[in-house]
Design an enzyme around this catalytic site. Structure first.
Site, PDB file in Angstrom:
ATOM      1  N   ASN A  88      67.877 -62.420  69.207  1.00 30.74           N
ATOM      2  CA  ASN A  88      68.273 -63.728  68.677  1.00 30.74           C
ATOM      3  C   ASN A  88      67.665 -63.913  67.291  1.00 30.74           C
ATOM      4  O   ASN A  88      66.606 -63.358  66.998  1.00 30.74           O
ATOM      5  CB  ASN A  88      67.737 -64.817  69.614  1.00 30.74           C
ATOM      6  CG  ASN A  88      68.088 -66.220  69.140  1.00 30.74           C
ATOM      7  OD1 ASN A  88      69.206 -66.466  68.669  1.00 30.74           O
ATOM      8  ND2 ASN A  88      67.143 -67.140  69.248  1.00 30.74           N
ATOM      9  N   HIS A 129      66.200 -66.903  64.785  1.00 36.36           N
ATOM     10  CA  HIS A 129      65.694 -68.278  64.889  1.00 36.36           C
ATOM     11  C   HIS A 129      65.143 -68.711  63.539  1.00 36.36           C
ATOM     12  O   HIS A 129      64.423 -67.947  62.896  1.00 36.36           O
ATOM     13  CB  HIS A 129      64.614 -68.349  65.974  1.00 36.36           C
ATOM     14  CG  HIS A 129      64.083 -69.731  66.175  1.00 36.36           C
ATOM     15  ND1 HIS A 129      64.796 -70.704  66.836  1.00 36.36           N
ATOM     16  CD2 HIS A 129      62.927 -70.313  65.778  1.00 36.36           C
ATOM     17  CE1 HIS A 129      64.088 -71.823  66.833  1.00 36.36           C
ATOM     18  NE2 HIS A 129      62.950 -71.614  66.204  1.00 36.36           N
ATOM     19  N   SER A 177      63.004 -65.601  62.030  1.00 39.88           N
ATOM     20  CA  SER A 177      62.537 -64.512  62.901  1.00 39.88           C
ATOM     21  C   SER A 177      63.711 -63.953  63.694  1.00 39.88           C
ATOM     22  O   SER A 177      64.605 -64.709  64.078  1.00 39.88           O
ATOM     23  CB  SER A 177      61.525 -65.035  63.927  1.00 39.88           C
ATOM     24  OG  SER A 177      60.501 -65.789  63.329  1.00 39.88           O
ATOM     25  N   ASP A 179      63.067 -69.066  72.818  1.00 38.89           N
ATOM     26  CA  ASP A 179      62.468 -68.679  71.525  1.00 38.89           C
ATOM     27  C   ASP A 179      61.077 -68.065  71.674  1.00 38.89           C
ATOM     28  O   ASP A 179      60.176 -68.336  70.866  1.00 38.89           O
ATOM     29  CB  ASP A 179      62.377 -69.910  70.580  1.00 38.89           C
ATOM     30  CG  ASP A 179      63.749 -70.490  70.268  1.00 38.89           C
ATOM     31  OD1 ASP A 179      64.723 -69.725  70.294  1.00 38.89           O
ATOM     32  OD2 ASP A 179      63.826 -71.700  70.016  1.00 38.89           O
TER      33      ASP A 179
HETATM   34  C1  GAR Z   1      71.055 -70.402  62.132  1.00 37.57           C
HETATM   35  O1  GAR Z   1      70.200 -70.976  61.204  1.00 37.57           O
HETATM   36  C2  GAR Z   1      70.261 -69.884  63.301  1.00 37.57           C
HETATM   37  O2  GAR Z   1      69.004 -69.360  62.965  1.00 37.57           O
HETATM   38  C3  GAR Z   1      70.109 -71.133  64.125  1.00 37.57           C
HETATM   39  O3  GAR Z   1      71.340 -71.750  64.022  1.00 37.57           O
HETATM   40  C4  GAR Z   1      71.956 -71.447  62.778  1.00 37.57           C
HETATM   41  C5  GAR Z   1      73.325 -70.898  63.057  1.00 37.57           C
HETATM   42  O4  GAR Z   1      74.035 -70.730  61.865  1.00 37.57           O
HETATM   43  N1  GAR Z   1      69.755 -70.800  65.469  1.00 37.57           N
HETATM   44  C6  GAR Z   1      68.919 -71.501  66.225  1.00 37.57           C
HETATM   45  O5  GAR Z   1      68.404 -72.540  65.851  1.00 37.57           O
HETATM   46  C7  GAR Z   1      68.653 -70.925  67.585  1.00 37.57           C
HETATM   47  N2  GAR Z   1      67.542 -71.546  68.207  1.00 37.57           N
HETATM   48  P1  GAR Z   1      75.289 -69.775  61.794  1.00 37.57           P
HETATM   49  O6  GAR Z   1      76.232 -70.189  62.933  1.00 37.57           O
HETATM   50  O7  GAR Z   1      75.897 -70.024  60.467  1.00 37.57           O
HETATM   51  O8  GAR Z   1      74.808 -68.360  61.975  1.00 37.57           O
END
Ligand code: GAR
Length: 320
Positions: A108, A110, A137, A146
């Site tokens: 994943n 994060h 990360s 997480d």
């Molecule tokens: C990203 O910033 C990712 O790190 C976060 O959501 C966004 C998705 O953007 N994920 C989390 O917060 C998971 N806990 P994207 O759909 O444009 O890749």
């Protein structure tokens, strides 16, 4: 190059990290390919982008499917013959049973420097805490949210006047750099000679009276005493005319060897260098190696090479 690992990406929304992975996979030397894009929201914008890019998409609706969502997701992943699952903005708590099915094979991204700021609102919390740095990360997914082992991070400076939105924008650039690189290292690890040698060594040394010894420059494992021990396994690494990495073990003879090679030429081969011997080669830089099967071969080869008394003792012990 070894066969590419097949990756499924799970998204819930925009899918910009998904896009970064799709484009990274277009490089000739990328060790992964994107086998499937799916997620929990059938109208996630990222799914349409993936379709436009010609990647296989499965639209699943977690809301209407209820509990059966996780079974359907698992079916879709299996049907696509997936090796690794990459979560990219997949905003749903994953049940422990599902995590277990992908233990060590699900990662994943994060938007924080874990273990700091798990969950949501990471940028708001980092700014409120007066941190000088935020970041992102990539980590292995475990049942705790997480929380799994971190595989890579990129720090991003917090600027005076940053809002959660402006910071998120810059962290996202870092995510797009980090994720493809970490995923590539992660999947390449298992087809790398060091990882394979360590894994074979672990299995070989678990056998009674086994010890490691180099044979003509290759790592090998022997059974028996220092003076009269015999090799039961020897690594090979793209040498003697072979283009892959694997292990040589003793088999039951020329007939068995011929049968195995004919039945599974992608797995077994006759090591040219050893002439007409009972050493058979097992390729290990392939997708989906069954390590229990390799362990079985090592044990059998060990049994062929061990002093008869020791081999018999081991057989008796195994029956209990
Ligand atoms: C990203 O910033 C990712 O790190 C976060 O959501 C966004 C998705 O953007 N994920 C989390 O917060 C998971 N806990 P994207 O759909 O444009 O890749």
């Amino acid at each position: 190059m070894a066969e590419r690992a097949r990756v499924a990406i799970l998204i819930s929304g925009r899918g910009s990290n998904m896009a970064a992975l799709i484009y990274a996979a277009r490089a000739d030397d990328c060790p992964f390919e994107i086998a499937l894009i799916t997620g929990d929201k059938p109208d996630a914008p990222g799914l349409s982008l993936a379709e436009a890019e010609g990647v296989a998409v499965q639209r699943l609706d977690a809301k209407s499917l209820g509990k059966s969502f996780w079974d359907q997701l698992q079916d879709a992943l299996q049907a696509a013959d997936v090796d690794v699952v990459a979560l990219a903005g997949f905003m749903r708590i994953i049940p422990a049973a599902f995590v277990e099915q992908w233990a060590g094979r699900m990662i994943n991204v994060h938007p924080s420097l874990l273990p700091k700021y798990k969950g949501l609102n990471t940028h708001r919390d980092a700014i409120a805490a007066g941190d000088k740095q935020a970041g992102c990360s990539v980590h292995l997914v475990t049942a705790e949210v997480d929380d799994g082992p971190v595989l890579g991070q990129v720090p991003v400076a917090i600027l005076p006047g940053d809002t959660p939105e402006t910071l998120a924008e810059r962290v996202l650039i870092a995510e797009h750099q980090l994720y493809p690189r970490v995923l590539a290292d992660f999947v390449a690890r298992e087809t790398g000679v060091e990882w394979i040698t360590a894994k074979v060594g672990e299995l070989a040394l678990a056998l009674p009276q086994a010890s490691a010894k180099t044979s003509h420059g290759s790592p090998g494992w022997r059974v028996g005493s220092e003076s009269s021990g015999k090799f039961f396994a020897i690594m090979f690494n793209r040498h003697h005319g072979e283009d892959s990495v694997g292990v040589l073990v003793k088999c039951g003879g020329q007939d068995e060897m011929a049968q195995l090679i004919e039945a599974e030429p992608d797995i077994y081969f006759r090591p040219a260098y050893y002439g007409p011997s009972d050493w058979i080669g097992i390729r290990l830089d392939r997708r989906g190696v069954d390590w229990d099967h390799v362990g079985g071969w090592l044990e059998r080869s060990w049994g062929i090479c061990a002093p008869p008394r020791l081999a018999k003792l081991h057989r008796v012990a195994e029956e209990f």
